[in-house]
Design a protein around this motif. Structure first.
Motif, PDB file in Angstrom:
ATOM      1  N   HIS A  53       0.836  -1.198   0.000  1.00  0.00           N
ATOM      2  CA  HIS A  53       0.000   0.000   0.000  1.00  0.00           C
ATOM      3  C   HIS A  53       0.869   1.245   0.000  1.00  0.00           C
ATOM      4  CE1 HIS A  53      -3.247   2.758   0.703  1.00  0.00           C
ATOM      5  NE2 HIS A  53      -2.599   3.244   1.752  1.00  0.00           N
ATOM      6  N   ILE A  54       0.552   2.186  -0.887  1.00  0.00           N
ATOM      7  CA  ILE A  54       1.205   3.490  -0.945  1.00  0.00           C
ATOM      8  C   ILE A  54       0.114   4.559  -0.912  1.00  0.00           C
ATOM      9  CG2 ILE A  54       2.609   5.058  -2.340  1.00  0.00           C
ATOM     10  CD1 ILE A  54       4.006   2.625  -3.532  1.00  0.00           C
ATOM     11  N   ARG A  55       0.198   5.459   0.031  1.00  0.00           N
ATOM     12  CA  ARG A  55      -0.755   6.564   0.030  1.00  0.00           C
ATOM     13  C   ARG A  55      -0.228   7.644  -0.907  1.00  0.00           C
ATOM     14  NH1 ARG A  55      -3.559  10.655   4.509  1.00  0.00           N
ATOM     15  NH2 ARG A  55      -5.386  10.997   3.190  1.00  0.00           N
ATOM     16  N   ILE A  56      -0.789   7.695  -2.085  1.00  0.00           N
ATOM     17  CA  ILE A  56      -0.334   8.609  -3.135  1.00  0.00           C
ATOM     18  C   ILE A  56      -0.780  10.030  -2.822  1.00  0.00           C
ATOM     19  CG2 ILE A  56      -0.569   9.180  -5.587  1.00  0.00           C
ATOM     20  CD1 ILE A  56      -1.060   6.159  -6.070  1.00  0.00           C
ATOM     21  N   ASP A  93      -7.654   6.563  -0.737  1.00  0.00           N
ATOM     22  CA  ASP A  93      -7.041   7.474   0.235  1.00  0.00           C
ATOM     23  C   ASP A  93      -6.043   8.435  -0.412  1.00  0.00           C
ATOM     24  OD1 ASP A  93      -5.118   5.604  -0.364  1.00  0.00           O
ATOM     25  OD2 ASP A  93      -4.469   5.286   1.704  1.00  0.00           O
ATOM     26  N   THR A  94      -6.030   8.499  -1.741  1.00  0.00           N
ATOM     27  CA  THR A  94      -5.132   9.413  -2.445  1.00  0.00           C
ATOM     28  C   THR A  94      -5.457  10.863  -2.095  1.00  0.00           C
ATOM     29  OG1 THR A  94      -4.909   7.874  -4.284  1.00  0.00           O
ATOM     30  CG2 THR A  94      -4.328  10.164  -4.722  1.00  0.00           C
ATOM     31  N   ARG A  95      -4.425  11.672  -1.958  1.00  0.00           N
ATOM     32  CA  ARG A  95      -4.594  13.103  -1.706  1.00  0.00           C
ATOM     33  C   ARG A  95      -4.266  13.878  -2.981  1.00  0.00           C
ATOM     34  NH1 ARG A  95      -1.297  14.785   3.500  1.00  0.00           N
ATOM     35  NH2 ARG A  95       0.422  14.103   2.179  1.00  0.00           N
ATOM     36  N   PHE A  96      -4.863  15.074  -3.094  1.00  0.00           N
ATOM     37  CA  PHE A  96      -4.705  15.886  -4.292  1.00  0.00           C
ATOM     38  C   PHE A  96      -4.376  17.328  -3.914  1.00  0.00           C
ATOM     39  CE2 PHE A  96      -7.699  12.473  -5.110  1.00  0.00           C
ATOM     40  CZ  PHE A  96      -7.165  11.875  -6.259  1.00  0.00           C
ATOM     41  N   PHE A 153       5.505  13.315  -7.519  1.00  0.00           N
ATOM     42  CA  PHE A 153       4.503  12.819  -8.448  1.00  0.00           C
ATOM     43  C   PHE A 153       3.395  13.849  -8.590  1.00  0.00           C
ATOM     44  CE2 PHE A 153       0.350  10.728  -9.048  1.00  0.00           C
ATOM     45  CZ  PHE A 153       0.549  10.239 -10.325  1.00  0.00           C
ATOM     46  N   GLY A 154       3.006  14.112  -9.832  1.00  0.00           N
ATOM     47  CA  GLY A 154       1.876  14.984 -10.133  1.00  0.00           C
ATOM     48  C   GLY A 154       1.421  14.691 -11.539  1.00  0.00           C
ATOM     49  N   ILE A 202       8.540   9.147  -4.761  1.00  0.00           N
ATOM     50  CA  ILE A 202       8.041  10.367  -5.395  1.00  0.00           C
ATOM     51  C   ILE A 202       6.563  10.616  -5.117  1.00  0.00           C
ATOM     52  CG2 ILE A 202       9.773  10.135  -7.219  1.00  0.00           C
ATOM     53  CD1 ILE A 202       7.462   9.447  -9.152  1.00  0.00           C
ATOM     54  N   ALA A 203       5.821   9.560  -4.765  1.00  0.00           N
ATOM     55  CA  ALA A 203       4.369   9.701  -4.612  1.00  0.00           C
ATOM     56  C   ALA A 203       3.913   9.769  -3.163  1.00  0.00           C
ATOM     57  CB  ALA A 203       3.646   8.539  -5.306  1.00  0.00           C
ATOM     58  N   GLU A 204       4.751   9.358  -2.225  1.00  0.00           N
ATOM     59  CA  GLU A 204       4.342   9.362  -0.817  1.00  0.00           C
ATOM     60  C   GLU A 204       5.345  10.101   0.066  1.00  0.00           C
ATOM     61  OE1 GLU A 204       2.351   5.945   1.715  1.00  0.00           O
ATOM     62  OE2 GLU A 204       4.544   5.683   1.735  1.00  0.00           O
ATOM     63  N   THR A 205       6.608   9.669   0.034  1.00  0.00           N
ATOM     64  CA  THR A 205       7.615  10.231   0.941  1.00  0.00           C
ATOM     65  C   THR A 205       7.949  11.678   0.601  1.00  0.00           C
ATOM     66  OG1 THR A 205       8.570   8.019   1.169  1.00  0.00           O
ATOM     67  CG2 THR A 205       9.905   9.888   1.917  1.00  0.00           C
ATOM     68  N   ASN A 206       8.345  11.925  -0.641  1.00  0.00           N
ATOM     69  CA  ASN A 206       8.747  13.282  -1.027  1.00  0.00           C
ATOM     70  C   ASN A 206       7.620  14.308  -0.882  1.00  0.00           C
ATOM     71  OD1 ASN A 206      11.271  12.313  -1.569  1.00  0.00           O
ATOM     72  ND2 ASN A 206      11.129  12.467  -3.786  1.00  0.00           N
ATOM     73  N   PRO A 207       6.388  13.999  -1.309  1.00  0.00           N
ATOM     74  CA  PRO A 207       5.313  14.989  -1.116  1.00  0.00           C
ATOM     75  C   PRO A 207       5.106  15.387   0.341  1.00  0.00           C
ATOM     76  CG  PRO A 207       4.627  13.367  -2.732  1.00  0.00           C
ATOM     77  CD  PRO A 207       5.923  12.877  -2.150  1.00  0.00           C
ATOM     78  N   SER A 208       5.225  14.421   1.234  1.00  0.00           N
ATOM     79  CA  SER A 208       5.048  14.727   2.651  1.00  0.00           C
ATOM     80  C   SER A 208       6.118  15.700   3.143  1.00  0.00           C
ATOM     81  CB  SER A 208       5.091  13.435   3.469  1.00  0.00           C
ATOM     82  OG  SER A 208       4.823  13.694   4.825  1.00  0.00           O
ATOM     83  N   ILE A 209       7.344  15.532   2.657  1.00  0.00           N
ATOM     84  CA  ILE A 209       8.432  16.441   3.054  1.00  0.00           C
ATOM     85  C   ILE A 209       8.209  17.810   2.436  1.00  0.00           C
ATOM     86  CG2 ILE A 209      10.899  16.857   2.928  1.00  0.00           C
ATOM     87  CD1 ILE A 209      11.269  13.787   2.863  1.00  0.00           C
ATOM     88  N   TRP A 210       7.878  17.834   1.143  1.00  0.00           N
ATOM     89  CA  TRP A 210       7.691  19.114   0.449  1.00  0.00           C
ATOM     90  C   TRP A 210       6.540  19.911   1.072  1.00  0.00           C
ATOM     91  CZ3 TRP A 210       3.624  20.495  -3.165  1.00  0.00           C
ATOM     92  CH2 TRP A 210       3.850  21.733  -3.799  1.00  0.00           C
ATOM     93  N   LEU A 211       5.503  19.230   1.484  1.00  0.00           N
ATOM     94  CA  LEU A 211       4.352  19.912   2.093  1.00  0.00           C
ATOM     95  C   LEU A 211       4.624  20.378   3.519  1.00  0.00           C
ATOM     96  CD1 LEU A 211       1.582  17.536   0.738  1.00  0.00           C
ATOM     97  CD2 LEU A 211       1.723  19.992   0.259  1.00  0.00           C
TER      98      LEU A 211
END
Length: 353
Positions: free
Chosen positions: A3-6, A86-89, A307-308, A340-349
């Motif tokens: 499971h990956i929360r995108i 559970d994907t976030r946008f 990821f976007g 790119i779809a879970e870890t990095n977005p969390s850091i960038w946000l």
């Protein structure tokens, strides 16, 4: 599959009500009123053998069908079935009131408020991460960004310098960026040669505002500000890199190809707040994904790519969101895709270090 929360870091839900009535040209108003005419013209051009023109008209028709909805949530409702529940946008609005193409039926404040309402709704709470936007040339730009952050809890800022302003405009440098740094919020900025331009602004000028190097003064002044230059330089520069090559011993060639320039800026170590995303660019999947896979073998690059998709701009393309997402996950493998779809977005946000 694990499971990956995108988190899709680049989607749009603005409608044709947020676009100037005369954009992109007054003579095209009839096609905006009667989109089926576009499909009829595509049929005619295909009948006489002009496939390329017909394909472009088909893309325009698909795009008009997406934008001609009543509510922003209608667009998001079309997107979410392509992703796990559970994907976030990250939803990025547009401010086009300052490009001199006529009035905008629904102004930016109302666009922001509708986006805020969607983000707080039972259906999309904790799944929509709203960003504010502004054109710093327009009155009250910084105040509107502040209102969105303080009243609605918006999660960052979207900029579109191609409209005709510098990313180091004084309003941004003096009022907006300090506000974002204080609140640990990121910036997403359009960084592709294509897109919307202000009336009378030629491509060379629009490119000057949009190119990766335009953000260097910003990143030097605010090294802690997380800046994502969207589209990883854009399809045109990716295609030039793939088909024509770039002489990496020539500084002008490196600076002139935005994809190469972004990678160099990330890996040089001088811009710790620099990020990029793969939105839209990777919808030309077969041509570009092998190169992305190799670029991500560099740890510095892998730690700064998001990821976007650039929905609903991507509705002009044949591949669906689901198709690109699944293909990308298989091509990159689970570890890189999670990065790119879970870890990095969390850091960038700003959710984790």
């Amino acid at each position: 599959m694990a499971h990956i929360r995108i988190t899709n870091c680049h989607v749009h839900t603005f409608t044709d009500q947020h676009v100037p009535v005369l954009y992109p040209h007054p003579l095209l108003w009839i096609f905006k009123k009667v989109p089926v005419l576009v499909r009829f013209l595509a049929f005619l051009f295909r009948f006489v053998g002009h496939e390329a023109i017909a394909d472009n008209l088909d893309r325009l028709f698909r795009f008009s069908q997406e934008s001609g909805v009543k509510r922003q949530s209608d667009l998001l409702d079309r997107l979410v079935p392509h992703y796990p529940p559970d994907t976030r946008f990250v939803v990025l609005p547009m401010e086009m009131a300052g490009i001199d193409h006529g009035r905008v039926p629904v102004g930016l404040r109302d666009q922001h408020d509708e986006l805020a309402e969607m983000a707080k709704s039972e259906r999309y709470r904790d799944r929509v991460l709203p960003f504010a936007t502004c054109d710093p040339r327009l009155p009250g730009a910084a105040d509107e960004v502040r209102r969105c952050i303080e009243e609605h809890g918006f999660r960052g800022l979207k900029l579109y310098p191609r409209l005709g302003f510098d990313p180091y405009h004084r309003v941004l440098m003096d009022e907006v960026y300090p506000m974002l740094v204080e609140r640990n919020l990121p910036v997403m900025s359009h960084c592709s040669r294509g897109g919307v331009t202000g009336k009378g602004i030629v491509d060379d000028v629009a490119d000057m505002y949009t190119r990766p190097q335009a953000f260097i003064p910003v990143m030097k002044a605010f090294p802690e500000l997380r800046v994502c230059l969207a589209h990883f330089g854009g399809q045109r520069d990716w295609r030039a890199y793939v088909e024509d090559g770039v002489d990496t011993t020539d500084p002008d060639a490196v600076e002139g190809n935005w994809q190469v320039a972004i990678r160099r800026m990330i890996t040089c170590g001088n811009y710790p707040g620099l990020w990029t995303d793969i939105s839209y660019t990777l919808f030309h999947f077969t041509d570009f994904v092998p190169f992305l896979r190799l670029f991500l073998e560099d740890e510095d690059v892998a730690s700064r790519v998001l990821f976007g998709s650039d929905y609903y701009m991507t509705r002009q393309e044949v591949l669906s969101e689901r198709a690109v997402c699944f293909r990308l996950r298989v091509a990159l493998g689970e570890d890189l895709f999670r990065r790119i779809a879970e870890t990095n977005p969390s850091i960038w946000l700003g959710e984790e270090v």
